[in-house]
Design a protein around this motif. Structure first.
Motif, PDB file in Angstrom:
ATOM      1  N   ARG A  36      25.005  -6.422  -1.005  1.00 39.12           N
ATOM      2  CA  ARG A  36      23.597  -6.715  -0.299  1.00 39.12           C
ATOM      3  C   ARG A  36      23.663  -8.340  -0.003  1.00 39.12           C
ATOM      4  O   ARG A  36      22.741  -8.473   0.979  1.00 39.12           O
ATOM      5  CB  ARG A  36      22.669  -6.539  -1.493  1.00 39.12           C
ATOM      6  CG  ARG A  36      22.362  -5.162  -1.827  1.00 39.12           C
ATOM      7  CD  ARG A  36      21.380  -5.034  -2.756  1.00 39.12           C
ATOM      8  NE  ARG A  36      21.472  -5.655  -3.991  1.00 39.12           N
ATOM      9  CZ  ARG A  36      21.832  -5.010  -5.008  1.00 39.12           C
ATOM     10  NH1 ARG A  36      22.232  -3.720  -5.121  1.00 39.12           N
ATOM     11  NH2 ARG A  36      22.118  -5.683  -6.097  1.00 39.12           N
ATOM     12  N   ASN A  39      25.172  -8.411   3.535  1.00 34.89           N
ATOM     13  CA  ASN A  39      24.239  -7.989   4.605  1.00 34.89           C
ATOM     14  C   ASN A  39      22.962  -8.900   4.751  1.00 34.89           C
ATOM     15  O   ASN A  39      22.624  -9.134   6.056  1.00 34.89           O
ATOM     16  CB  ASN A  39      23.718  -6.630   4.179  1.00 34.89           C
ATOM     17  CG  ASN A  39      24.708  -5.480   4.102  1.00 34.89           C
ATOM     18  OD1 ASN A  39      25.610  -5.629   5.081  1.00 34.89           O
ATOM     19  ND2 ASN A  39      24.431  -4.474   3.414  1.00 34.89           N
ATOM     20  N   LEU A  40      22.550  -9.627   3.853  1.00 28.07           N
ATOM     21  CA  LEU A  40      21.425 -10.541   3.971  1.00 28.07           C
ATOM     22  C   LEU A  40      22.029 -11.722   4.631  1.00 28.07           C
ATOM     23  O   LEU A  40      21.276 -12.174   5.695  1.00 28.07           O
ATOM     24  CB  LEU A  40      21.045 -10.941   2.474  1.00 28.07           C
ATOM     25  CG  LEU A  40      19.849 -11.868   2.556  1.00 28.07           C
ATOM     26  CD1 LEU A  40      18.794 -11.336   3.340  1.00 28.07           C
ATOM     27  CD2 LEU A  40      19.513 -12.395   1.064  1.00 28.07           C
ATOM     28  N   ASP A  42      24.443 -12.070   6.951  1.00 26.65           N
ATOM     29  CA  ASP A  42      24.867 -11.356   8.082  1.00 26.65           C
ATOM     30  C   ASP A  42      23.415 -11.430   8.800  1.00 26.65           C
ATOM     31  O   ASP A  42      23.296 -11.967  10.210  1.00 26.65           O
ATOM     32  CB  ASP A  42      25.585 -10.198   8.216  1.00 26.65           C
ATOM     33  CG  ASP A  42      25.978  -9.762   9.546  1.00 26.65           C
ATOM     34  OD1 ASP A  42      26.598 -10.396  10.120  1.00 26.65           O
ATOM     35  OD2 ASP A  42      25.488  -8.722  10.050  1.00 26.65           O
ATOM     36  N   ARG A  43      22.329 -10.773   8.327  1.00 28.85           N
ATOM     37  CA  ARG A  43      21.079 -10.516   8.991  1.00 28.85           C
ATOM     38  C   ARG A  43      20.480 -11.954   9.453  1.00 28.85           C
ATOM     39  O   ARG A  43      20.004 -12.204  10.492  1.00 28.85           O
ATOM     40  CB  ARG A  43      20.273  -9.615   8.248  1.00 28.85           C
ATOM     41  CG  ARG A  43      19.061  -9.255   8.810  1.00 28.85           C
ATOM     42  CD  ARG A  43      18.186  -8.220   8.203  1.00 28.85           C
ATOM     43  NE  ARG A  43      17.669  -8.706   7.162  1.00 28.85           N
ATOM     44  CZ  ARG A  43      18.123  -8.462   5.889  1.00 28.85           C
ATOM     45  NH1 ARG A  43      19.310  -7.546   5.458  1.00 28.85           N
ATOM     46  NH2 ARG A  43      17.395  -8.940   4.771  1.00 28.85           N
ATOM     47  N   LEU A  44      20.521 -12.823   8.390  1.00 28.46           N
ATOM     48  CA  LEU A  44      19.787 -14.054   8.512  1.00 28.46           C
ATOM     49  C   LEU A  44      20.675 -14.951   9.581  1.00 28.46           C
ATOM     50  O   LEU A  44      20.143 -15.653  10.369  1.00 28.46           O
ATOM     51  CB  LEU A  44      20.096 -14.936   7.406  1.00 28.46           C
ATOM     52  CG  LEU A  44      19.054 -14.492   6.256  1.00 28.46           C
ATOM     53  CD1 LEU A  44      19.425 -15.275   4.970  1.00 28.46           C
ATOM     54  CD2 LEU A  44      17.715 -14.707   6.726  1.00 28.46           C
ATOM     55  N   ARG A  46      22.262 -13.521  12.105  1.00 29.54           N
ATOM     56  CA  ARG A  46      22.226 -12.813  13.453  1.00 29.54           C
ATOM     57  C   ARG A  46      20.608 -13.299  14.015  1.00 29.54           C
ATOM     58  O   ARG A  46      20.265 -13.674  14.851  1.00 29.54           O
ATOM     59  CB  ARG A  46      22.306 -11.435  13.500  1.00 29.54           C
ATOM     60  CG  ARG A  46      23.530 -11.043  13.114  1.00 29.54           C
ATOM     61  CD  ARG A  46      23.703  -9.314  13.491  1.00 29.54           C
ATOM     62  NE  ARG A  46      25.152  -8.951  12.957  1.00 29.54           N
ATOM     63  CZ  ARG A  46      25.960  -8.832  14.031  1.00 29.54           C
ATOM     64  NH1 ARG A  46      25.704  -9.190  15.344  1.00 29.54           N
ATOM     65  NH2 ARG A  46      27.031  -8.401  13.813  1.00 29.54           N
ATOM     66  N   GLU A  47      19.631 -13.469  12.925  1.00 31.85           N
ATOM     67  CA  GLU A  47      18.302 -13.862  13.376  1.00 31.85           C
ATOM     68  C   GLU A  47      18.238 -15.354  13.878  1.00 31.85           C
ATOM     69  O   GLU A  47      17.538 -15.601  14.720  1.00 31.85           O
ATOM     70  CB  GLU A  47      17.286 -13.647  11.941  1.00 31.85           C
ATOM     71  CG  GLU A  47      17.135 -12.147  11.807  1.00 31.85           C
ATOM     72  CD  GLU A  47      16.412 -12.176  10.599  1.00 31.85           C
ATOM     73  OE1 GLU A  47      15.809 -12.986   9.971  1.00 31.85           O
ATOM     74  OE2 GLU A  47      15.977 -10.906  10.223  1.00 31.85           O
TER      75      GLU A  47
END
Length: 228
Positions: A36, A39-40, A42-44, A46-47
């Motif tokens: 988790r 993923n968090l 990686d998402r941050l 990418r954002e």
């Protein structure tokens, strides 16, 4: 060994088994937490990157019309083909690319692409084509520009560098093609007979080279050579 020894052994085995199950549960929980977290992160990431990256087409959306209008002004027929429109580019770099790319395209239309009747006489279609491509190479942005025009006339280039006093006539005859081409990247150098609003100021290729040095873009400019 009496019966009490077996009881103690059973209890010990049960305790070990229980501790093993607890350990497995904790390892699974740790793996899930790590997954988790990844993923968090990686998402941050990418954002954050997404807020700074824009598709290449956003920075060159005005180019096709500019090319058409300039070609019409010069009584030529030219189309621009843009490849890699969805290539993501840092928005600051995209903004810095506009000026040098505009100047190079103007030079290409003015100097490179021939008039329709000249092209037909050479067996070419009356409409010239300029290719502008953006892609990523080795982790860097790569910009490629090419056209199907007449290109650089080496004899004219050789004559220009002699006229401008950059080399002597004798020395110019000893320069090979690669050495001659280096001169077109010099500041204020141009092979144009006169300076116009469109080109001839000798800044197009020089600012492209400067841009490459400043923003770290792989810039590939394919120049045709006319050896006639």
């Amino acid at each position: 060994m009496d019966l009490s020894d077996f009881s103690m052994l059973d209890l010990f085995s049960l305790e070990v088994e229980t501790q093993g199950e607890v350990l497995n549960d904790r390892l699974n929980a740790l793996e899930q937490f790590s997954y988790r977290s990844f993923n968090l992160s990686d998402r941050l990431y990418r954002e954050v990157i997404g807020t700074h990256m824009r598709p290449f087409e956003e920075g060159v959306s005005s180019f096709p019309r500019m090319v058409r209008d300039l070609a019409r002004q010069l009584k030529k027929r030219v189309k621009l083909e843009i490849i890699g429109k969805l290539t993501m580019v840092d928005r600051d770099i995209l903004r810095k690319l506009e000026a040098p790319l505009t100047q190079i395209l103007r030079n290409s239309i003015d100097h490179g692409i021939e008039f329709p009747d000249e092209r037909v006489a050479k067996g070419k279609p009356p409409e010239g084509t300029i290719h502008l491509e953006a892609t990523h190479r080795f982790g860097m942005l790569s910009i490629t520009i090419s056209d199907d025009g007449k290109g650089i006339i080496l004899d004219n280039l050789r004559e220009s560098i002699v006229t401008k006093g950059l080399v002597t006539e004798e020395m110019s005859q000893q320069l090979n093609e690669a050495e001659l081409m280096e001169f077109i990247f010099l500041p204020n150098f141009s092979t144009a007979n006169q300076v116009t609003e469109i080109s001839g100021r000798g800044v197009g290729l020089n600012i492209a080279k400067t841009m490459v040095q400043e923003v770290g873009v792989i810039f590939r400019l394919f120049l045709n050579l006319d050896r006639a």
